[in-house]
Design a protein around this motif. Sequence first.
Motif, mmCIF file in Angstrom:
data_model
loop_
_atom_site.group_PDB
_atom_site.id
_atom_site.type_symbol
_atom_site.label_atom_id
_atom_site.label_comp_id
_atom_site.label_asym_id
_atom_site.label_seq_id
_atom_site.Cartn_x
_atom_site.Cartn_y
_atom_site.Cartn_z
ATOM 1 N N PRO A 16 47.766 35.350 11.077
ATOM 2 C CA PRO A 16 47.970 34.352 12.479
ATOM 3 C C PRO A 16 46.790 34.418 13.213
ATOM 4 O O PRO A 16 46.142 35.609 13.411
ATOM 5 N N ALA B 40 50.502 28.507 20.025
ATOM 6 C CA ALA B 40 51.634 27.534 19.849
ATOM 7 C C ALA B 40 52.832 28.257 20.087
ATOM 8 O O ALA B 40 53.597 27.301 20.667
ATOM 9 N N TYR C 132 52.359 25.527 8.066
ATOM 10 C CA TYR C 132 53.264 26.560 8.924
ATOM 11 C C TYR C 132 53.083 26.185 10.248
ATOM 12 O O TYR C 132 54.111 26.744 10.701
ATOM 13 N N THR C 133 51.936 25.825 10.864
ATOM 14 C CA THR C 133 51.874 25.741 12.239
ATOM 15 C C THR C 133 53.045 24.257 12.592
ATOM 16 O O THR C 133 53.623 24.597 13.725
ATOM 17 N N CYS C 134 53.101 23.609 11.718
ATOM 18 C CA CYS C 134 53.968 22.155 11.971
ATOM 19 C C CYS C 134 55.623 22.905 12.104
ATOM 20 O O CYS C 134 56.332 22.758 12.925
ATOM 21 N N LEU D 215 47.863 26.423 6.445
ATOM 22 C CA LEU D 215 48.006 27.116 7.749
ATOM 23 C C LEU D 215 48.716 25.763 8.636
ATOM 24 O O LEU D 215 49.521 26.378 9.526
ATOM 25 N N GLN D 216 48.337 24.611 8.323
ATOM 26 C CA GLN D 216 48.858 23.449 9.216
ATOM 27 C C GLN D 216 50.254 23.329 8.820
ATOM 28 O O GLN D 216 50.952 22.872 9.780
ATOM 29 N N ASP E 220 56.085 24.971 15.105
ATOM 30 C CA ASP E 220 56.210 24.057 16.139
ATOM 31 C C ASP E 220 57.599 23.423 16.223
ATOM 32 O O ASP E 220 58.377 23.529 17.419
ATOM 33 N N ILE F 292 55.893 33.470 11.722
ATOM 34 C CA ILE F 292 54.273 33.904 11.819
ATOM 35 C C ILE F 292 53.912 35.261 11.065
ATOM 36 O O ILE F 292 53.015 35.598 10.569
ATOM 37 N N THR G 136 47.687 29.852 16.399
ATOM 38 C CA THR G 136 48.981 29.904 15.894
ATOM 39 C C THR G 136 49.878 30.596 17.081
ATOM 40 O O THR G 136 51.052 30.416 17.356
#
Length: 582
Positions: free
Chosen positions: A375, A382, A348-350, A345-346, A353, A368, A379
């Motif tokens: 999500p 962000a 995907y979050t980067c 998940l990190q 972003d 997402i 998420t």
Amino acid sequence: MLIPHYLHQLKLCARNRTLTTAKSLHAQIVKLGIAQCSPLANTLVNVYGKCGSASHALQLFDEMPQRDHIAWASVLTALNQANLSGKTLSVFTSSNGLRPDDFVYSALVKACANLGTIKHGKQVHVDSAKAVFDSIRVKNTISWTAMVSGFAKSGRKEEALELFRRIPVKNLYSWTALISGFVQSGKGLEAFSVFIEMRREKVDILDPLVLSSIVGACANLAASIAGRQVHGLVIALGFDSCVFISNALIDMYAKCSDVVAAKDIFSRMRHRDVVSWTSLIVGMAQHGQAENAMALYDDMVSHGVKPNEVTFVGLIYACSHVGFVAKGRELFQSMTKDYKIRPSLQHYTCLLDLLGRSGLLDEAENLIHSMPFPPDEPTWAALLSACKRQGQGQMGVRIADYLLSSFKPKDPSTYILLSNIYASASLWGKVSEARRKLGDMEVRKDPGYSSVEVRKETEVFYAGETSHPLKHEIFGLLKEFEEEMRRRKGYVPDTSWILHDMDEQEKEKLLFWHSERSAVAYGLLKAVQGTPIRIVKNLRVCGDCHVVLKHISEITEREIIVRDATRYHHFKGGKCSCNDFW
């Protein structure tokens, strides 16, 4: 002679983590009919745990007709090592009243401490461990230390300290447990206090683990002066050749905004592991040195070092903060295709972003919906933050409405972001609703503050503070800068960053006294001429202050380095390392 031989071979397997050999030896032991020998069975459980096969350890344990304390300690430790702390506790509940010895107890406390990082389980699990601890009639240093560690890791400072004071005989590991526990729970200042006390007690540092922990505290606090002092102690004690100490120092110097020192540590290392390379890559990424991070990654791969999950988090993060969209997509695909690393998940979050910061909001929202994780609140927050940065008010309000109705946010900062989105759209009724719900959580937004290190001392400034002994000098210098900025650059304060309902003059006054401006002025007044001004801010730098600090760096010809809540900014010659992309 068979049993001693196999015990020796199994211990080698445990040391070298050779699972295949362990299985082969196990098969031979079964064939010879000596599998029920307690020392062999217990050692096999321990070996499977050390080799990362908790399932084999548990299966063997279940098949044992008789289980002693060593067997229980071995299987519980194996489950902990596999991050199955919940299973550790559930297995122990089937022990039918087994009274734990110190080793069993230590495994239980570790499981409770690990589960204690879960917000709602913290109290219950550590208290369960305390009940087990209290049931032990004769306690030794291991049990005392394990309980202290559990309290410290769970952030229960007073209980950890009270129990620590009661330990009859303290050793280095007792001190290390308290210090590292405080560092892990975000209590760096308390860790420093205990470390200083340990030094006063003249405890011999024969194991460098405590030094690694205190270096980590310096990193988290961005305490560069203290960090350099600890580095000196590391050298004096002869631990500067330890790989994990050097890795911690790389991370510390990077987080203290001294990438040059981080590179120097890295270049002096005789042996480097993936953590060494990754620590410097992440450090460069944090400071906007995306090209250097990518070059170091190429060098890492050419040296035959296989990147891990954290490496790719750092690389995609680097792309995010300089807008390298194509490179970010390429790395995300390479992670899966070339290294068989399943994106977390990190990751995907980067990537989210990166897309959001680059204005690709539709693609970010599609990501997402398509990612293999449901999500969560962070998420969507962000993406909401990206809408705010890109001025996409309509989309921002739509996502804010969804977030507010579907998630009932639990993070106070989400409500603050929601209220800011609604305020920007002049939806004051919804602003009131978000603020009311924030108030119902009985939390408040932390006041903004900034610290600056000058001549081995740290000075802290709060937003709106006008009571500092040098307030007149600070005010005068900031006024000079403002006049010069207006004259040179046509600067006009951007009051859109002030979301309170007040007149323009009051908004400009609030901007003027933002904490980072006071800290920079103080640094310029007190620091050695020509040295960089290093600021640490607890919140994100607002857009107007970002503009102001760029101008001040050009006017004074000084480098200003700011570590805020989200990234690092190097202001120099009127420009910022983030390329105004933060």
